[in-house]
Design a protein around this motif. Sequence first.
Motif, PDB file in Angstrom:
ATOM      1  N   SER A 181      41.554  80.448  30.158  1.00  0.00           N
ATOM      2  CA  SER A 181      41.855  80.811  28.767  1.00  0.00           C
ATOM      3  C   SER A 181      41.422  82.228  28.431  1.00  0.00           C
ATOM      4  N   ASN A 182      40.171  82.568  28.721  1.00  0.00           N
ATOM      5  CA  ASN A 182      39.614  83.840  28.265  1.00  0.00           C
ATOM      6  C   ASN A 182      39.857  84.996  29.225  1.00  0.00           C
ATOM      7  N   ILE A 183      39.789  84.759  30.510  1.00  0.00           N
ATOM      8  CA  ILE A 183      39.976  85.855  31.464  1.00  0.00           C
ATOM      9  C   ILE A 183      41.457  86.042  31.773  1.00  0.00           C
ATOM     10  N   LEU A 184      42.153  84.965  32.158  1.00  0.00           N
ATOM     11  CA  LEU A 184      43.585  85.085  32.444  1.00  0.00           C
ATOM     12  C   LEU A 184      44.439  85.102  31.176  1.00  0.00           C
ATOM     13  N   GLY A 185      43.903  84.572  30.075  1.00  0.00           N
ATOM     14  CA  GLY A 185      44.624  84.611  28.803  1.00  0.00           C
ATOM     15  C   GLY A 185      45.760  83.612  28.675  1.00  0.00           C
ATOM     16  N   LEU A 186      45.669  82.484  29.374  1.00  0.00           N
ATOM     17  CA  LEU A 186      46.728  81.480  29.291  1.00  0.00           C
ATOM     18  C   LEU A 186      46.621  80.681  27.996  1.00  0.00           C
ATOM     19  N   SER A 187      47.753  80.158  27.533  1.00  0.00           N
ATOM     20  CA  SER A 187      47.814  79.388  26.284  1.00  0.00           C
ATOM     21  C   SER A 187      47.778  77.894  26.575  1.00  0.00           C
ATOM     22  N   LYS A 188      46.814  77.214  25.955  1.00  0.00           N
ATOM     23  CA  LYS A 188      46.685  75.766  26.127  1.00  0.00           C
ATOM     24  C   LYS A 188      47.779  75.038  25.349  1.00  0.00           C
ATOM     25  N   VAL A 189      48.156  73.869  25.875  1.00  0.00           N
ATOM     26  CA  VAL A 189      49.086  72.983  25.175  1.00  0.00           C
ATOM     27  C   VAL A 189      48.405  71.636  24.981  1.00  0.00           C
ATOM     28  N   GLU A 190      48.875  70.906  23.983  1.00  0.00           N
ATOM     29  CA  GLU A 190      48.313  69.588  23.696  1.00  0.00           C
ATOM     30  C   GLU A 190      48.610  68.621  24.836  1.00  0.00           C
ATOM     31  N   SER A 243      49.806  92.899  52.164  1.00  0.00           N
ATOM     32  CA  SER A 243      51.190  93.301  52.431  1.00  0.00           C
ATOM     33  C   SER A 243      51.519  94.691  51.882  1.00  0.00           C
ATOM     34  N   GLY A 244      50.670  95.207  51.006  1.00  0.00           N
ATOM     35  CA  GLY A 244      50.927  96.500  50.400  1.00  0.00           C
ATOM     36  C   GLY A 244      51.698  96.422  49.102  1.00  0.00           C
ATOM     37  N   ARG A 245      52.148  95.240  48.730  1.00  0.00           N
ATOM     38  CA  ARG A 245      52.858  95.113  47.458  1.00  0.00           C
ATOM     39  C   ARG A 245      51.856  95.103  46.311  1.00  0.00           C
ATOM     40  N   ALA A 246      52.346  95.249  45.105  1.00  0.00           N
ATOM     41  CA  ALA A 246      51.490  95.308  43.919  1.00  0.00           C
ATOM     42  C   ALA A 246      51.033  93.905  43.542  1.00  0.00           C
ATOM     43  N   ALA A 299      50.768  81.487  42.083  1.00  0.00           N
ATOM     44  CA  ALA A 299      51.057  82.899  41.819  1.00  0.00           C
ATOM     45  C   ALA A 299      51.629  83.067  40.422  1.00  0.00           C
ATOM     46  N   PHE A 300      51.123  84.104  39.744  1.00  0.00           N
ATOM     47  CA  PHE A 300      51.606  84.449  38.408  1.00  0.00           C
ATOM     48  C   PHE A 300      52.132  85.876  38.419  1.00  0.00           C
ATOM     49  N   SER A 301      53.208  86.101  37.692  1.00  0.00           N
ATOM     50  CA  SER A 301      53.730  87.448  37.485  1.00  0.00           C
ATOM     51  C   SER A 301      52.949  88.085  36.347  1.00  0.00           C
ATOM     52  N   ILE A 302      52.572  89.350  36.528  1.00  0.00           N
ATOM     53  CA  ILE A 302      51.844  90.068  35.487  1.00  0.00           C
ATOM     54  C   ILE A 302      52.542  91.380  35.185  1.00  0.00           C
ATOM     55  N   ALA A 303      52.258  91.946  34.013  1.00  0.00           N
ATOM     56  CA  ALA A 303      52.900  93.192  33.600  1.00  0.00           C
ATOM     57  C   ALA A 303      52.242  94.405  34.236  1.00  0.00           C
ATOM     58  N   ASN A 304      50.907  94.383  34.385  1.00  0.00           N
ATOM     59  CA  ASN A 304      50.203  95.567  34.860  1.00  0.00           C
ATOM     60  C   ASN A 304      49.061  95.170  35.785  1.00  0.00           C
ATOM     61  N   ASP A 324      35.999  77.437  40.892  1.00  0.00           N
ATOM     62  CA  ASP A 324      35.924  76.469  41.983  1.00  0.00           C
ATOM     63  C   ASP A 324      36.450  77.008  43.305  1.00  0.00           C
ATOM     64  N   GLY A 325      36.874  78.256  43.335  1.00  0.00           N
ATOM     65  CA  GLY A 325      37.382  78.841  44.565  1.00  0.00           C
ATOM     66  C   GLY A 325      38.874  78.672  44.764  1.00  0.00           C
ATOM     67  N   ASN A 326      39.582  78.096  43.770  1.00  0.00           N
ATOM     68  CA  ASN A 326      41.039  78.025  43.858  1.00  0.00           C
ATOM     69  C   ASN A 326      41.598  79.441  43.825  1.00  0.00           C
ATOM     70  N   ILE A 327      42.555  79.724  44.698  1.00  0.00           N
ATOM     71  CA  ILE A 327      43.125  81.063  44.801  1.00  0.00           C
ATOM     72  C   ILE A 327      44.247  81.237  43.785  1.00  0.00           C
ATOM     73  N   ILE A 328      44.187  82.364  43.062  1.00  0.00           N
ATOM     74  CA  ILE A 328      45.205  82.736  42.088  1.00  0.00           C
ATOM     75  C   ILE A 328      45.757  84.092  42.511  1.00  0.00           C
ATOM     76  N   GLU A 329      47.069  84.174  42.680  1.00  0.00           N
ATOM     77  CA  GLU A 329      47.718  85.455  42.984  1.00  0.00           C
ATOM     78  C   GLU A 329      48.271  86.029  41.694  1.00  0.00           C
ATOM     79  N   LEU A 330      48.020  87.308  41.463  1.00  0.00           N
ATOM     80  CA  LEU A 330      48.595  88.035  40.342  1.00  0.00           C
ATOM     81  C   LEU A 330      49.463  89.136  40.916  1.00  0.00           C
ATOM     82  N   SER A 331      50.761  89.074  40.615  1.00  0.00           N
ATOM     83  CA  SER A 331      51.719  89.972  41.241  1.00  0.00           C
ATOM     84  C   SER A 331      52.500  90.725  40.177  1.00  0.00           C
TER      85      SER A 331
END
Length: 120
Positions: free
Chosen positions: A24-33, A100-103, A75-80, A111-118
Amino acid sequence: MQITQCLHTAILVSNLEDAEHFYSNILGLSKVERSLKYPGVWYQIGDVQLHLIVDTTLSTHLQNPEKWGRNPHVAFSIANLDDAKTKLLEHNCPIQMSASGRAALFTQDPDGNIIELSQV
């Protein structure tokens, strides 16, 4: 069979408070009911949901600790990418740039779950 859409992915977490802070606070995702009786949190990301499900016995270990992207991850797409990297470092989150050299970068939730931000 014809699969037409991805609805959600689920990630196990051991501590819901720590996980909520990260997502919520670091990645900024929106919670749903949600109206389920077991502990967890759902987030909406575009047309797909991310479900955090509590498992207090969770023990996460990386199959490939040197290349985080070669482990199960979401993996999540990000703007910057630079902004994301700065925010993660400000919160002392571990990061690993894509080999890979990509952005793109990889980080880990509490918990150590891997999150890719691309940056696409």
